[in-house]
Design an enzyme around this catalytic site. Structure first.
Site, PDB file in Angstrom:
ATOM      1  N   ILE A  43       0.826  -1.216   0.000  1.00  0.00           N
ATOM      2  CA  ILE A  43       0.000   0.000   0.000  1.00  0.00           C
ATOM      3  C   ILE A  43       0.853   1.257   0.000  1.00  0.00           C
ATOM      4  O   ILE A  43       0.339   2.364  -0.096  1.00  0.00           O
ATOM      5  CB  ILE A  43      -0.993   0.028   1.191  1.00  0.00           C
ATOM      6  CG1 ILE A  43      -0.259  -0.139   2.532  1.00  0.00           C
ATOM      7  CG2 ILE A  43      -2.055  -1.043   1.001  1.00  0.00           C
ATOM      8  CD1 ILE A  43      -1.179   0.025   3.731  1.00  0.00           C
ATOM      9  N   GLY A  44       2.155   1.107   0.129  1.00  0.00           N
ATOM     10  CA  GLY A  44       3.007   2.284   0.067  1.00  0.00           C
ATOM     11  C   GLY A  44       4.474   1.928   0.130  1.00  0.00           C
ATOM     12  O   GLY A  44       4.846   0.841   0.575  1.00  0.00           O
ATOM     13  N   GLY A  46       8.234   3.669   1.279  1.00  0.00           N
ATOM     14  CA  GLY A  46       9.004   4.755   1.871  1.00  0.00           C
ATOM     15  C   GLY A  46      10.451   4.613   1.460  1.00  0.00           C
ATOM     16  O   GLY A  46      10.804   3.745   0.658  1.00  0.00           O
ATOM     17  N   ALA A  47      11.276   5.490   1.998  1.00  0.00           N
ATOM     18  CA  ALA A  47      12.688   5.443   1.655  1.00  0.00           C
ATOM     19  C   ALA A  47      13.344   4.176   2.171  1.00  0.00           C
ATOM     20  O   ALA A  47      14.274   3.657   1.574  1.00  0.00           O
ATOM     21  CB  ALA A  47      13.383   6.666   2.235  1.00  0.00           C
ATOM     22  N   ALA A  49      11.354   1.513   3.596  1.00  0.00           N
ATOM     23  CA  ALA A  49      10.345   0.530   3.964  1.00  0.00           C
ATOM     24  C   ALA A  49       9.339   0.281   2.855  1.00  0.00           C
ATOM     25  O   ALA A  49       9.176   1.091   1.941  1.00  0.00           O
ATOM     26  CB  ALA A  49       9.597   1.030   5.199  1.00  0.00           C
ATOM     27  N   VAL A  51       5.206  -0.801   2.821  1.00  0.00           N
ATOM     28  CA  VAL A  51       4.065  -0.917   3.727  1.00  0.00           C
ATOM     29  C   VAL A  51       3.009  -1.822   3.092  1.00  0.00           C
ATOM     30  O   VAL A  51       2.675  -1.660   1.914  1.00  0.00           O
ATOM     31  CB  VAL A  51       3.468   0.473   4.046  1.00  0.00           C
ATOM     32  CG1 VAL A  51       2.348   0.349   5.068  1.00  0.00           C
ATOM     33  CG2 VAL A  51       4.552   1.429   4.544  1.00  0.00           C
ATOM     34  N   LYS A  66       4.541  -2.183   8.323  1.00  0.00           N
ATOM     35  CA  LYS A  66       5.663  -1.534   7.634  1.00  0.00           C
ATOM     36  C   LYS A  66       6.862  -2.446   7.781  1.00  0.00           C
ATOM     37  O   LYS A  66       7.234  -2.818   8.901  1.00  0.00           O
ATOM     38  CB  LYS A  66       5.909  -0.177   8.305  1.00  0.00           C
ATOM     39  CG  LYS A  66       6.994   0.655   7.676  1.00  0.00           C
ATOM     40  CD  LYS A  66       6.876   2.068   8.208  1.00  0.00           C
ATOM     41  CE  LYS A  66       7.960   2.955   7.710  1.00  0.00           C
ATOM     42  NZ  LYS A  66       7.684   4.365   7.960  1.00  0.00           N
ATOM     43  N   ASP A 161       9.913  15.021   9.778  1.00  0.00           N
ATOM     44  CA  ASP A 161       9.595  14.578   8.416  1.00  0.00           C
ATOM     45  C   ASP A 161       8.126  14.880   8.092  1.00  0.00           C
ATOM     46  O   ASP A 161       7.405  14.030   7.583  1.00  0.00           O
ATOM     47  CB  ASP A 161       9.893  13.082   8.279  1.00  0.00           C
ATOM     48  CG  ASP A 161      10.157  12.675   6.828  1.00  0.00           C
ATOM     49  OD1 ASP A 161      10.302  13.578   5.971  1.00  0.00           O
ATOM     50  OD2 ASP A 161      10.214  11.467   6.558  1.00  0.00           O
TER      51      ASP A 161
HETATM   52  N1  LIG Z   1      -0.669   2.837   8.509  1.00  0.00           N
HETATM   53  C1  LIG Z   1      -0.808   3.057   7.200  1.00  0.00           C
HETATM   54  N2  LIG Z   1      -1.999   2.915   6.615  1.00  0.00           N
HETATM   55  C2  LIG Z   1      -2.135   3.152   5.284  1.00  0.00           C
HETATM   56  N3  LIG Z   1      -1.142   3.541   4.478  1.00  0.00           N
HETATM   57  C3  LIG Z   1       0.065   3.692   5.013  1.00  0.00           C
HETATM   58  C4  LIG Z   1       0.306   3.450   6.397  1.00  0.00           C
HETATM   59  N4  LIG Z   1       1.613   3.684   6.657  1.00  0.00           N
HETATM   60  C5  LIG Z   1       2.158   4.060   5.491  1.00  0.00           C
HETATM   61  N5  LIG Z   1       1.235   4.068   4.487  1.00  0.00           N
HETATM   62  C6  LIG Z   1       1.464   4.397   3.076  1.00  0.00           C
HETATM   63  O1  LIG Z   1       2.768   3.995   2.753  1.00  0.00           O
HETATM   64  C7  LIG Z   1       3.518   5.109   2.304  1.00  0.00           C
HETATM   65  C8  LIG Z   1       4.947   4.915   2.740  1.00  0.00           C
HETATM   66  O2  LIG Z   1       5.006   5.038   4.125  1.00  0.00           O
HETATM   67  P1  LIG Z   1       6.380   5.220   4.871  1.00  0.00           P
HETATM   68  O3  LIG Z   1       6.069   5.713   6.229  1.00  0.00           O
HETATM   69  O4  LIG Z   1       7.216   4.023   4.766  1.00  0.00           O
HETATM   70  O5  LIG Z   1       7.146   6.182   3.970  1.00  0.00           O
HETATM   71  P2  LIG Z   1       7.108   7.744   3.748  1.00  0.00           P
HETATM   72  O6  LIG Z   1       6.930   8.432   5.034  1.00  0.00           O
HETATM   73  O7  LIG Z   1       6.159   8.103   2.641  1.00  0.00           O
HETATM   74  O8  LIG Z   1       8.501   7.894   3.158  1.00  0.00           O
HETATM   75  P3  LIG Z   1       9.813   8.126   3.925  1.00  0.00           P
HETATM   76  O9  LIG Z   1      10.134   6.894   4.711  1.00  0.00           O
HETATM   77  O10 LIG Z   1      10.693   8.364   2.783  1.00  0.00           O
HETATM   78  O11 LIG Z   1       9.561   9.318   4.798  1.00  0.00           O
HETATM   79  C9  LIG Z   1       2.824   6.324   2.908  1.00  0.00           C
HETATM   80  O12 LIG Z   1       3.084   7.487   2.162  1.00  0.00           O
HETATM   81  C10 LIG Z   1       1.369   5.881   2.841  1.00  0.00           C
HETATM   82  O13 LIG Z   1       0.855   6.127   1.543  1.00  0.00           O
END
Ligand SMILES: Nc1ncnc2c1ncn2[C@@H]1O[C@H](COP(=O)(O)OP(=O)(O)OP(=O)(O)O)[C@@H](O)[C@H]1O
Length: 516
Positions: A43-44, A46-47, A49, A51, A66, A161
């Site tokens: 569903i997502g 990150g840098a 991770a 998710v 995550k 962040d």
């Molecule tokens: N609990 C959650 N429920 C639904 N979607 C989520 C959840 N946590 C993260 N996501 C989705 O996953 C994406 C990536 O999350 P993550 O926290 O790993 O990275 P980020 O904050 O976008 O990037 P970075 O780690 O680079 O700051 C988020 O932008 C969101 O769209």
């Protein structure tokens, strides 16, 4: 600069929304088998991770998991993120994402949080509002985010962040600040004796004082909040199209970005612009606190959270069905004593721009204040298959800004192998291809606890012979005289320097207070 945060309160500020009390007493399992992870549809990203949506079998409850591949991180950083995760599990504010639990399985850290079914604001914009939201919607989102930020600040924490990608929206229209602590732990130099105040963030949202490495406090979050406001109004953070180093250069050298009310799709009031401008003062002392900002007239147009349900959530496709772009990021690595190698991704294949940005960002900078950069992930073997839980996270734009590893006349090599170009600069320039970087001079600086400003300034003036090696998103420090060494296992610290622990270590002992 004063690093103090607003005085800790023993209770939440009046008017704060009630805490989400969900599943407070349940201890989530640390057995990965108890989670039915939907590995086929992340569903997502990150840098650091990926998710996933998952069902927590003992409660038959949908959660988000995550997954962070620990192979990319040093031991001390792993400890750090676990401490931060524990800290996040104490957070019980309605606008701060709670961590239900975390555990390590094989080489993966799993962090279990509530499933925020609408995804992040960034995600929602990409899916259905590419040019930004209407003002009432923005006020409704930002007010909730600001309440979460106020809670963190009042408890002595800096988020570090804040961006639309970290504002998660639930099906009832609640907006929660996510990623508090985890990303900063993974990006901050966990070494107590290395360069202090290195910081990885996403450059577009990063406050100038963070870029300059001048020391920062909770007001850095207010800058990021202002940038996030612009992001919600236009669909993108200012300078989002620029290569990261150009973002840094422009942020440092130009006037702060502002809301151009003539060029936006939706009409915005002067009040909104005024609120943004207050956040985007280059001088952090001129930015308001989160609490102060909450009383800005802009928030009078904020609606109840269910307004978001009717206005933006109703017709959104489920998270798993949204297109999620895997961001191919620049693999930038600094090989000890040899070169900075960087490949420019397809989005930013503007080599001249990138090189000029590096040079301009550093030109005329006082010693120890040069901008450096590092990628978030050292693994160049990027897998594109998103079907396995063992995926490598995609490379994403998060860059490290730190004290210069070299004194100004020590050149660094730059080469751009993928596009057959080499940076050539004058010998006087901080960056040159002519020689490899020899052991350089670090102007060591620490995060400041209240009252440590003078001590820190004194330290900054003392050059420390050491060489900085970039490994993935972390700084690894080795000194010439073997006094200080961080090995890849990250455990050996022999420096006799009296360094302060990084912010997150200081914070990790603190308890969040003031649950409503
Ligand atoms: N609990 C959650 N429920 C639904 N979607 C989520 C959840 N946590 C993260 N996501 C989705 O996953 C994406 C990536 O999350 P993550 O926290 O790993 O990275 P980020 O904050 O976008 O990037 P970075 O780690 O680079 O700051 C988020 O932008 C969101 O769209």
């Amino acid at each position: 600069m004063d690093r103090t945060v607003p005085k800790r309160s023993s209770s939440m500020p009046s008017g704060s929304p009630p805490a989400a009390n969900l599943l407070d007493d349940h201890i989530f399992s640390s057995n990965v088998e108890d989670y039915d992870i939907n590995a086929n549809s992340p569903i997502g990203y990150g840098a650091s991770a990926i998710v996933y949506g998952a069902v927590y079998k003992p409660l038959n409850k949908k959660v988000a998991v995550k997954m962070i591949d620990l192979d990319f991180f040093e031991r001390n950083q792993i400890d750090e993120v676990r401490r931060e995760t524990q800290l996040m599990s104490l957070s019980k504010h309605a606008n701060v994402l709670r961590v239900y639990g975390s555990f390590v399985n094989e080489s993966k850290l799993f962090i279990v949080t509530p499933y925020m079914s609408a995804g992040s604001c960034s995600d929602i914009m990409k899916t259905a509002h590419p040019d930004g939201f209407e003002e009432n919607i923005i006020a409704t989102i930002l007010k909730q985010a600001l309440q979460g930020l106020d809670y963190l600040h009042k408890n002595g924490h800096i988020h570090r962040d804040v961006k639309a990608g970290n504002l998660l929206v639930d099906k009832d229209g609640s907006v929660l600040l996510a990623d508090f602590g985890v990303s900063s732990s993974l990006t901050e130099n966990g070494d107590r004796k290395g360069i202090r105040r290195t910081f990885v963030g996403t450059p577009c949202w990063m406050a100038p004082e963070v870029m300059e490495h001048a020391g920062y406090d909770y007001k850095a979050d207010i800058w990021s909040f202002g940038i996030t406001s612009l992001e919600l109004a236009t669909g993108n953070a200012p300078f989002a199209k620029y290569p990261p180093l150009k973002v840094i250069m422009v942020t440092l050298s130009k006037e702060p970005p502002t809301l151009d009310r003539e060029s936006t799709k939706h009409k915005y009031t002067k009040t909104f612009k005024d609120m943004i401008d207050m956040c985007l003062h280059k001088d952090p002392t001129k930015r308001p606190s989160a609490e102060k900002l909450l009383s800005h007239p802009f928030y009078r147009v904020a609606k109840r959270k269910d307004y978001l349900v009717s206005k933006i959530l109703q017709h959104l496709p489920p998270l798993e069905e949204r297109p999620h772009k895997r961001v191919q990021q620049k693999p930038i690595t600094y090989t000890k004593g040899v070169t900075w190698d960087f490949a420019v991704d397809s989005e930013h294949r503007d080599n001249d721009d990138q090189e000029n940005s590096i040079l301009q960002a550093n030109e005329g900078k006082p010693e120890g204040k040069r901008v450096e950069f590092s990628d978030t992930n050292d693994n160049t073997d990027t897998k594109s298959d998103s079907s396995a839980v063992t995926n490598v996270p995609p490379k994403k734009s998060r860059f490290l800004v730190g004290d210069a590893a070299t004194e100004s006349k020590v050149p660094l090599s730059l080469s751009v192998p993928t596009i057959s170009s080499t940076v050539s600069v004058t010998p006087q320039s901080p960056l040159s291809r002519s020689q490899p970087p020899s052991a350089g001079t670090n102007f060591v600086s620490n995060p400041l606890s209240p009252g440590e400003k003078d001590e820190q300034n004194a330290q900054r003036l003392q050059p420390q012979q050491s060489q900085e090696i970039r490994k993935g998103r972390f700084s690894v420090i080795e000194s010439n005289g073997s006094k200080e060494k961080t090995s890849s296992s990250g455990s050996q610290h022999e420096s006799d320097n009296n360094q302060r622990p990084p912010i997150s270590k200081e914070r990790s002992n603190e308890k969040l207070t003031g649950d409503p």
